[in-house]
Scaffold this active site. Structure first.
Site, PDB file in Angstrom:
ATOM      1  CG  HIS A 308      -2.158   0.693   0.996  1.00  0.00           C
ATOM      2  ND1 HIS A 308      -2.034   2.220   1.272  1.00  0.00           N
ATOM      3  CD2 HIS A 308      -3.224   0.504   0.745  1.00  0.00           C
ATOM      4  CE1 HIS A 308      -2.982   2.954   0.999  1.00  0.00           C
ATOM      5  NE2 HIS A 308      -3.856   1.832   0.719  1.00  0.00           N
ATOM      6  CG  ASP A 366      -8.329  -4.339  -2.613  1.00  0.00           C
ATOM      7  OD1 ASP A 366      -9.475  -4.292  -2.343  1.00  0.00           O
ATOM      8  OD2 ASP A 366      -7.743  -3.547  -3.207  1.00  0.00           O
TER       9      ASP A 366
HETATM   10  N1  CMC Z   1       4.455  -7.071  -4.991  1.00  0.00           N
HETATM   11  C1  CMC Z   1       5.779  -7.145  -5.204  1.00  0.00           C
HETATM   12  N2  CMC Z   1       6.656  -6.285  -5.120  1.00  0.00           N
HETATM   13  C2  CMC Z   1       5.905  -5.126  -4.635  1.00  0.00           C
HETATM   14  C3  CMC Z   1       4.317  -4.988  -4.439  1.00  0.00           C
HETATM   15  C4  CMC Z   1       3.646  -6.019  -4.641  1.00  0.00           C
HETATM   16  N3  CMC Z   1       2.480  -6.089  -4.508  1.00  0.00           N
HETATM   17  N4  CMC Z   1       4.133  -3.661  -4.134  1.00  0.00           N
HETATM   18  C5  CMC Z   1       5.286  -3.077  -4.339  1.00  0.00           C
HETATM   19  N5  CMC Z   1       6.275  -3.740  -4.567  1.00  0.00           N
HETATM   20  C6  CMC Z   1       7.664  -3.175  -4.509  1.00  0.00           C
HETATM   21  C7  CMC Z   1       8.064  -2.519  -5.760  1.00  0.00           C
HETATM   22  O1  CMC Z   1       8.439  -3.423  -6.803  1.00  0.00           O
HETATM   23  C8  CMC Z   1       9.104  -1.699  -5.342  1.00  0.00           C
HETATM   24  O2  CMC Z   1      10.305  -2.336  -5.223  1.00  0.00           O
HETATM   25  P1  CMC Z   1      11.711  -1.518  -5.537  1.00  0.00           P
HETATM   26  O3  CMC Z   1      11.578  -0.561  -4.221  1.00  0.00           O
HETATM   27  O4  CMC Z   1      12.780  -2.507  -5.401  1.00  0.00           O
HETATM   28  O5  CMC Z   1      11.529  -0.704  -6.734  1.00  0.00           O
HETATM   29  C9  CMC Z   1       8.701  -1.257  -3.903  1.00  0.00           C
HETATM   30  O6  CMC Z   1       7.873  -2.588  -3.278  1.00  0.00           O
HETATM   31  C10 CMC Z   1       7.750   0.051  -3.457  1.00  0.00           C
HETATM   32  O7  CMC Z   1       6.727  -0.217  -4.535  1.00  0.00           O
HETATM   33  P2  CMC Z   1       6.194   1.074  -5.149  1.00  0.00           P
HETATM   34  O8  CMC Z   1       5.302   0.770  -6.481  1.00  0.00           O
HETATM   35  O9  CMC Z   1       6.986   2.248  -5.246  1.00  0.00           O
HETATM   36  O10 CMC Z   1       4.965   1.339  -4.041  1.00  0.00           O
HETATM   37  P3  CMC Z   1       3.893   2.325  -4.340  1.00  0.00           P
HETATM   38  O11 CMC Z   1       3.391   2.972  -3.167  1.00  0.00           O
HETATM   39  O12 CMC Z   1       3.589   3.142  -5.511  1.00  0.00           O
HETATM   40  O13 CMC Z   1       2.596   1.132  -4.826  1.00  0.00           O
HETATM   41  C11 CMC Z   1       0.643  -0.155  -4.575  1.00  0.00           C
HETATM   42  C12 CMC Z   1       1.581   0.760  -3.858  1.00  0.00           C
HETATM   43  C13 CMC Z   1      -0.457  -0.460  -3.881  1.00  0.00           C
HETATM   44  C14 CMC Z   1       0.221   0.500  -6.034  1.00  0.00           C
HETATM   45  C15 CMC Z   1       1.566  -1.425  -4.902  1.00  0.00           C
HETATM   46  O14 CMC Z   1       1.965  -1.937  -3.599  1.00  0.00           O
HETATM   47  C16 CMC Z   1       1.048  -2.669  -5.718  1.00  0.00           C
HETATM   48  O15 CMC Z   1       1.020  -2.356  -6.919  1.00  0.00           O
HETATM   49  N6  CMC Z   1       0.180  -3.721  -4.993  1.00  0.00           N
HETATM   50  C17 CMC Z   1      -0.601  -4.478  -5.729  1.00  0.00           C
HETATM   51  C18 CMC Z   1      -1.958  -3.925  -6.074  1.00  0.00           C
HETATM   52  C19 CMC Z   1      -2.691  -3.803  -4.823  1.00  0.00           C
HETATM   53  O16 CMC Z   1      -2.781  -4.718  -4.129  1.00  0.00           O
HETATM   54  N7  CMC Z   1      -3.449  -2.665  -4.859  1.00  0.00           N
HETATM   55  C20 CMC Z   1      -4.559  -2.337  -3.875  1.00  0.00           C
HETATM   56  C21 CMC Z   1      -4.129  -1.470  -2.658  1.00  0.00           C
HETATM   57  S1  CMC Z   1      -5.325  -1.125  -1.356  1.00  0.00           S
HETATM   58  C22 CMC Z   1      -6.939  -0.802  -2.194  1.00  0.00           C
HETATM   59  C23 CMC Z   1      -6.913   0.747  -2.733  1.00  0.00           C
HETATM   60  O17 CMC Z   1      -6.640   1.683  -1.855  1.00  0.00           O
HETATM   61  O18 CMC Z   1      -7.300   0.963  -3.855  1.00  0.00           O
END
Ligand code: CMC
Length: 431
Positions: A308, A366
């Protein structure tokens, strides 16, 4: 907004500016850069808004490190336990918990608006039978502005109130109709002696041919799903609603914009994507392969339902949702179906795995909501629509807060331009 006497100094090319620091009631201080461009001729750069507060708000507070979520100061655990969704709607919209009389009156108003204009049925028939329900509810919500002309004047508080009640009351009906349409069953009208969540379940699962009794455990779980998703401060879809609304667009159009944004798999679409992923994994022995893919930088695959932007400890909604999942699964007699086994094992492995611990990736709301909705009998395509139904009140509360802000300005970010500088046009014969 509370001004402190403190300022931050920023020196650019020898010129020093004092940037005011605002203190929130709780949470990190905020640097006010509104005059930066006028005074220094520079923009700030923050594409994912990771360090940017886009507005001031009194509705929802999240502490991502503590795993805390408050609606108007009340914790999500308390609300999920002691309140119900309609009361939470009142709280989000009005800022305070209602008295008994206020709650009765509000419930009555919402209940009386549950039917949609009969002519709206034609819209549904225009969609392909296999249309995604998100496409349908996004279109139908936008189309409400063509039906309810008497509640689109955003400068009139009475019209804003009527539009709010209409959307909160009708979104379950529209969502259930999208579902019924996709399975080829007749639409079920709302039954106004049922509570909000039971009515939604009735509109989804009843058929005219036989009586349907709503199970109170399922109704409570449904109500909790609504409550837990009701608002989440300035997330992508809420910011979309605010941005759309900042131009003066009508409320139905703004909420339709929020629904469109929510659809994406990184946001509300994650619950659908999560269950599809669990099914694709299929059996416990395949989990290591998917965990390895999630860690592989050259593979775009991510574990859906994990991580998240704000919660870096745990998602408090996930804790409540997990409890509900246990209740619903035991009611439905689901103990060891393969999807559930994969979910439990994946959760265990991810919580112990160095990669997920180091990056603070925990199961989010989720991850569990999909498991509950699946057990209730909803197809995965209905998961995000149910999120949209729940979030409608949050979008409305945020939109109303923005509209009534005397300092409202149209949202208009700037950019770091990386394209060509001015160049001469080349005629077609010379290209
Ligand atoms: N699986 C594997 N690696 C991950 C994941 C994941 N689900 N989420 C983040 N990472 C890694 C990412 O690759 C990155 O690694 P590095 O620092 O080595 O590049 C690090 O963790 C930070 O990720 P980010 O993309 O910079 O983080 P963010 O804050 O931009 O993204 C997120 C948050 C929710 C979009 C992301 O965690 C994600 O894509 N999760 C899967 C989708 C999901 O479950 N979304 C629902 C969120 S809760 C409901 C809502 O509010 O809508």
């Amino acid at each position: 907004m509370t001004d402190t006497a403190r300022t931050a100094k920023l020196t650019i090319d020898g010129k020093t500016l004092d940037l005011p620091i605002h203190s929130p009631s709780v949470g990190p201080d905020v640097l006010d850069i509104r005059k930066l461009y006028a005074q220094a001729g520079v923009f700030t750069y923050d594409p994912g808004f990771t360090s940017t507060a886009s507005c001031d708000s009194t509705i929802t507070y999240i502490d991502g490190d503590m795993g805390e979520l408050l609606y108007r100061g009340y914790s999500i655990d308390d609300l999920a336990d002691k309140s119900n969704f309609v009361e939470v709607c009142y709280l989000l919209l009005n800022g305070e918990l209602p008295t008994k009389d206020e709650l009765e009156e509000f419930t009555e108003r919402v209940t009386r608006h549950t039917m949609v204009h009969e002519q709206m049925l034609h819209f549904f028939r225009g969609f392909r039978r296999d249309a995604h329900p998100m496409a349908i509810i996004c279109g139908v919500m936008g189309a409400m502005s063509s039906f309810y002309h008497d509640s689109t004047d955003i400068t009139d508080p009475v019209q804003r109130e009527i539009a709010s009640i209409r959307m909160i009351a009708k979104i379950p009906t529209i969502t259930a109709m999208a579902f019924k349409y996709s399975v080829g069953q007749p639409f079920m009208y709302p039954l106004n002696d049922l509570d909000y969540a039971s009515n939604f379940l009735q509109m989804c699962f009843a058929v005219p041919a036989e009586p349907y009794v709503v199970n109170p455990i399922l109704s409570k779980a449904m109500d909790r799903i609504f409550t837990l998703h009701a608002d989440h401060e300035q997330n992508a879809s809420t910011s979309t609603v605010r941005l759309a609304g900042s131009s003066g667009a009508n409320p139905f159009a703004c909420i339709a914009a929020g629904i469109a944004c929510l659809w994406g798999p990184a946001h509300g679409g994650a619950n659908e994507a999560c269950l599809s992923m669990l099914r694709e994994i299929g059996t416990v022995d395949r989990i290591p392969e998917f965990v390895a893919r999630a860690k592989d930088k050259s593979d775009p695959f991510r574990l859906m339902g994990f991580g998240h932007r704000v919660y870096k400890n745990f998602d408090p909604r996930a804790t409540v949702m997990k409890e509900s999942a246990d209740e619903v699964l035991s009611l439905m007699g689901i103990k060891n179906n393969p999807t559930l086994q994969v979910a439990k094992e994946l959760e265990r492995i991810a919580l112990e795995d160095e990669y997920f611990i180091e990056k603070k990736l925990y199961p989010n709301v989720d991850f569990y909501s999909g498991i509950i909705l699946d057990a209730m009998g909803f197809p995965t395509s209905m998961f995000t629509p149910i999120f949209a139904l729940s979030r409608t009140v949050g979008w409305i509360a945020q939109w109303r807060e923005m509209i009534t802000d005397p300092g409202l300005k149209i949202g208009r970010p700037r950019q770091l331009y990386q394209g060509h500088t001015r160049r001469d046009f080349v005629g077609l014969d010379k290209r």
